[in-house]
Design an enzyme around this catalytic site. Structure first.
Site, PDB file in Angstrom:
ATOM      1  N   GLU A  29       0.719  -1.105  -0.065  1.00 36.54           N
ATOM      2  CA  GLU A  29       0.013  -0.140  -0.056  1.00 36.54           C
ATOM      3  C   GLU A  29       0.873   1.231  -0.028  1.00 36.54           C
ATOM      4  O   GLU A  29       1.531   1.721   0.958  1.00 36.54           O
ATOM      5  CB  GLU A  29      -1.003   0.145   1.136  1.00 36.54           C
ATOM      6  CG  GLU A  29      -1.891  -1.250   1.299  1.00 36.54           C
ATOM      7  CD  GLU A  29      -2.889  -0.838   0.372  1.00 36.54           C
ATOM      8  OE1 GLU A  29      -3.218   0.216  -0.202  1.00 36.54           O
ATOM      9  OE2 GLU A  29      -3.539  -1.742  -0.241  1.00 36.54           O
TER      10      GLU A  29
ATOM     11  N   CYS B 167      -2.739   9.144   2.190  1.00 38.11           N
ATOM     12  CA  CYS B 167      -2.208   8.717   0.721  1.00 38.11           C
ATOM     13  C   CYS B 167      -3.333   8.895  -0.366  1.00 38.11           C
ATOM     14  O   CYS B 167      -3.199   8.883  -1.353  1.00 38.11           O
ATOM     15  CB  CYS B 167      -2.033   7.278   0.860  1.00 38.11           C
ATOM     16  SG  CYS B 167      -3.420   6.398   1.626  1.00 38.11           S
TER      17      CYS B 167
HETATM   18  P1  NAD Z   1       8.054   4.845   5.073  1.00 38.78           P
HETATM   19  O1  NAD Z   1       7.919   4.172   3.601  1.00 38.78           O
HETATM   20  O2  NAD Z   1       9.105   5.932   5.308  1.00 38.78           O
HETATM   21  O3  NAD Z   1       7.878   4.035   6.184  1.00 38.78           O
HETATM   22  C1  NAD Z   1       6.785   3.270   6.481  1.00 38.78           C
HETATM   23  C2  NAD Z   1       7.444   2.139   7.433  1.00 38.78           C
HETATM   24  O4  NAD Z   1       8.369   1.364   6.735  1.00 38.78           O
HETATM   25  C3  NAD Z   1       7.998   2.518   8.681  1.00 38.78           C
HETATM   26  O5  NAD Z   1       7.550   1.798   9.722  1.00 38.78           O
HETATM   27  C4  NAD Z   1       9.492   2.349   8.425  1.00 38.78           C
HETATM   28  O6  NAD Z   1      10.073   2.196   9.739  1.00 38.78           O
HETATM   29  C5  NAD Z   1       9.331   1.060   7.885  1.00 38.78           C
HETATM   30  N1  NAD Z   1      10.527   0.926   7.031  1.00 38.78           N
HETATM   31  C6  NAD Z   1      11.521   1.697   6.485  1.00 38.78           C
HETATM   32  N2  NAD Z   1      12.469   1.027   5.778  1.00 38.78           N
HETATM   33  C7  NAD Z   1      12.205  -0.238   5.976  1.00 38.78           C
HETATM   34  C8  NAD Z   1      12.702  -1.327   5.547  1.00 38.78           C
HETATM   35  N3  NAD Z   1      13.867  -1.468   4.892  1.00 38.78           N
HETATM   36  N4  NAD Z   1      12.135  -2.536   5.635  1.00 38.78           N
HETATM   37  C9  NAD Z   1      10.933  -2.731   6.231  1.00 38.78           C
HETATM   38  N5  NAD Z   1      10.586  -1.781   6.971  1.00 38.78           N
HETATM   39  C10 NAD Z   1      11.122  -0.379   6.726  1.00 38.78           C
HETATM   40  O7  NAD Z   1       6.457   5.786   4.900  1.00 38.78           O
HETATM   41  P2  NAD Z   1       6.188   6.734   5.741  1.00 38.78           P
HETATM   42  O8  NAD Z   1       6.957   8.008   5.592  1.00 38.78           O
HETATM   43  O9  NAD Z   1       5.987   6.393   7.223  1.00 38.78           O
HETATM   44  O10 NAD Z   1       4.692   7.242   5.233  1.00 38.78           O
HETATM   45  C11 NAD Z   1       4.144   7.954   4.302  1.00 38.78           C
HETATM   46  C12 NAD Z   1       4.023   7.127   2.963  1.00 38.78           C
HETATM   47  O11 NAD Z   1       3.044   6.216   3.300  1.00 38.78           O
HETATM   48  C13 NAD Z   1       3.215   8.254   1.969  1.00 38.78           C
HETATM   49  O12 NAD Z   1       3.988   7.849   0.621  1.00 38.78           O
HETATM   50  C14 NAD Z   1       1.964   7.662   1.746  1.00 38.78           C
HETATM   51  O13 NAD Z   1       1.354   7.814   0.676  1.00 38.78           O
HETATM   52  C15 NAD Z   1       2.034   6.083   2.107  1.00 38.78           C
HETATM   53  N6  NAD Z   1       0.896   5.717   2.614  1.00 38.78           N
HETATM   54  C16 NAD Z   1       0.156   4.877   1.981  1.00 38.78           C
HETATM   55  C17 NAD Z   1      -1.243   4.286   2.457  1.00 38.78           C
HETATM   56  C18 NAD Z   1      -1.904   3.383   1.574  1.00 38.78           C
HETATM   57  O14 NAD Z   1      -2.660   2.818   2.270  1.00 38.78           O
HETATM   58  N7  NAD Z   1      -1.707   2.984   0.372  1.00 38.78           N
HETATM   59  C19 NAD Z   1      -1.728   4.794   3.676  1.00 38.78           C
HETATM   60  C20 NAD Z   1      -1.008   5.632   4.188  1.00 38.78           C
HETATM   61  C21 NAD Z   1       0.187   6.154   3.956  1.00 38.78           C
END
Ligand code: NAD
Length: 520
Positions: free
Chosen positions: A249, A283
């Site tokens: 997602e 998002c």
């Molecule tokens: P992010 O990708 O920076 O982090 C998301 C999660 O992934 C965090 O818990 C982070 O610690 C973890 N993470 C980071 N590196 C990792 C790795 N190598 N392996 C496993 N886990 C890892 O996202 P963010 O900044 O927290 O959130 C914002 C983004 O999320 C935006 O792009 C937004 O569009 C998206 N988002 C999507 C949805 C959806 O349902 N499609 C919903 C909400 C947010």
């Protein structure tokens, strides 16, 4: 903005196992608490505990699991004020948003799937077209341990949207919450333990990216990842390497198409709510508006008035519409988008800059005269900016809406519902709403997810509950045909000639297969 530096420093740690993460209130700079950064050993131990607890949980009937899940839902509802308060403080979002978009949305998902779960997961007979002497049944069996790796924008709803489904399907869950908002996840875990749920079945592991990577490495059976596109690529690659199935997602760039015949007041209100709710950190936020030239001026005028009327500030005050920016880096992202757009001819119609305060606030910003040369129209903003582009026709709006590497949500405004539905079917996105914004994000009955770089797989919708399971196909004879099966070894002329005759009979002019199975 002193707070910015502190919070940014807190999120920039190197992630060693003995580090701590400090969680600050983005609206006030207050330190709310600290959590450990868990290393690979602690993560593996948590996954192992979850795996052991899953055995008993997975052996319960779906009905029993649903009953227990509802007990947890009841605890969430009973403690709503506590949860809403912490959510609002840790994210800086208005209390009403914390309640409606997080706590209440979570209870909705739990209620729907607890009610429908037994029916959705019931074994299914599959009628066989040809092998009528056999019976095929699909059983939905738990996968084992499901990992939920989640972002900071909906730190309660986003995890539990998936956790409830994983549990009802009979799995254990390991949640890796965002390092930006870890406290609410731990609060939920406390609540879980207090209401008598099996303690080890639901684990929370706190930390940065490497902690999330360690969860995948610890041998989980399914991953639901919600986050940015760049991280999603890394997570999907790690899952691919280990052949772990996953749902991605990722980001969005939702277009809002205002057709020639749109109700301008409705479209303006929808665009402003969809663009600035949760300070635009959604998002499925309205990230770009394409307005037909016949309505563009009236729409822009009304959106400007509405945007200027939004009250920005500390969410502990009841009279706030737009709260804080949760993740400080998003303020710089917003500034970069605005600078780029203005240098290419965009007009700032409202807002445009950060608010000078001890908290992390940005003025709700409306940009006019935008076009696709500007990053604000093509890259994810994830902040309180709504750019408007005037178009010559609804056709042009559809073409531009589809000119994106992302495809999560989209919106169409028109007075003609049939026309709206036809336009909606041509927009490349996982969900398209006509005359509404955002609501599908909290609608458990319908699948939610993206196409293109917005990800793959779906959360919510009945199929997503089945997706939390392995499908086991059990196939049993109804009528025995004995050991003398001419299709088994040894091959013979008799077998070959029988197969030839059968092929002609089934697929040739007589179409026996068609008659047998009612198919062409
Ligand atoms: P992010 O990708 O920076 O982090 C998301 C999660 O992934 C965090 O818990 C982070 O610690 C973890 N993470 C980071 N590196 C990792 C790795 N190598 N392996 C496993 N886990 C890892 O996202 P963010 O900044 O927290 O959130 C914002 C983004 O999320 C935006 O792009 C937004 O569009 C998206 N988002 C999507 C949805 C959806 O349902 N499609 C919903 C909400 C947010």
């Amino acid at each position: 903005m002193g707070m910015l530096a502190t919070h940014a420093a807190a999120t920039k740690s190197n992630g060693h196992a003995n580090d701590r993460i400090k969680s600050y209130a983005p609206a006030t700079g207050e330190l709310l608490g600290e959590v450990p950064v868990m290393g690979p050993d602690a993560v593996r131990a948590a996954v192992d505990r979850a795996r052991r607890a899953q055995v008993a949980w997975g052996a319960l009937t779906v009905e029993d699991r649903c009953k227990r899940v509802l007990r947890f839902r009841d605890a969430i509802v009973d403690r709503e004020e506590e949860l809403t308060d912490l959510l609002s403080r840790e994210t800086g979002k208005p209390l009403q948003e914390a309640l409606v978009h997080e706590v209440s949305a979570t209870a909705t998902v739990a209620t729907y799937f607890a009610k429908k779960g037994p029916e959705i997961l019931a074994p299914r007979d599959v009628p066989l077209a040809l092998l009528k002497h056999r019976k095929a049944v699909l059983h939905y069996v738990p996968r084992g341990v499901v990992a939920c790796i989640t972002p900071w924008n909906f730190p309660f709803y986003m995890p539990f949207r998936d956790i409830f489904l994983a549990l009802i399907a009979g799995n254990a869950v390991v949640l890796k919450p965002s390092e930006v908002t870890p406290l609410i996840a731990l609060k939920a875990k406390d609540l879980w333990d207090q209401c008598g749920m099996p303690a080890d079945l639901f684990q929370v592991v706190t930390g940065y990216g490497p902690t999330g990577a360690a969860v995948i490495d610890a041998g989980v059976n399914f991953v639901v990842f919600t986050g940015g596109v760049a991280t999603g690529r890394r997570v999907a690659a790690a899952c691919g390497e280990r052949l772990i199935p996953c749902v991605m997602e990722l980001g969005g760039k939702a277009p809002l198409v205002v057709c020639r015949d749109a109700d301008v007041e409705l479209a303006a209100r929808g665009a402003v709510f969809g663009g600035f709710s949760n300070a635009g950190q959604v998002c499925i936020s309205v990230e770009r508006v394409y307005a037909h030239k016949d309505v563009a001026d009236a729409l822009t005028k009304r959106m400007t008035e509405l945007t200027k009327g939004l009250r920005v500030g500390d969410p502990s005050s009841r009279s706030v519409d737009v709260g804080a920016i949760i993740f400080p880096k998003q303020i710089e992202v917003a500034e970069d988008h605005i600078k780029d757009a203005v240098s290419k001819g965009a007009k700032v119609l409202a807002g445009g800059k950060r608010v000078q305060s001890t908290g992390q606030f940005f003025e709700p910003t409306l940009l006019g005269d935008c076009n696709h040369s500007m990053t604000v129209m093509t890259e994810e903003i994830f902040g309180p900016i709504v750019p408007i582009m005037k178009v010559d026709s609804d056709e042009e709006a559809v073409r531009l809406a589809n000119q994106s590497h992302l495809g999560l949500n989209a919106y169409v405004f028109t007075k003609d519902r049939d026309y709206g539905e036809r336009i909606a079917q041509r927009i490349e996105a996982g969900s398209v709403l006509v005359n509404d914004v955002l609501t599908n994000g909290g609608c458990p009955e319908t699948p939610f997810g993206g196409i293109k770089q917005s990800g793959f797989g779906r959360v919510m919708g009945d199929d997503s509950l089945r997706e939390m399971c392995d499908v086991r196909h059990v196939n049993v004879e109804r009528v025995g045909i004995g050991s003398d099966n001419p299709m088994w070894f040894p091959y013979s002329d008799k077998g070959l000639s029988l197969a030839r005759k059968a092929t002609k009979l089934l697929f040739g002019g007589g179409g026996l297969l068609k008659k047998l199975a009612n198919i062409v």
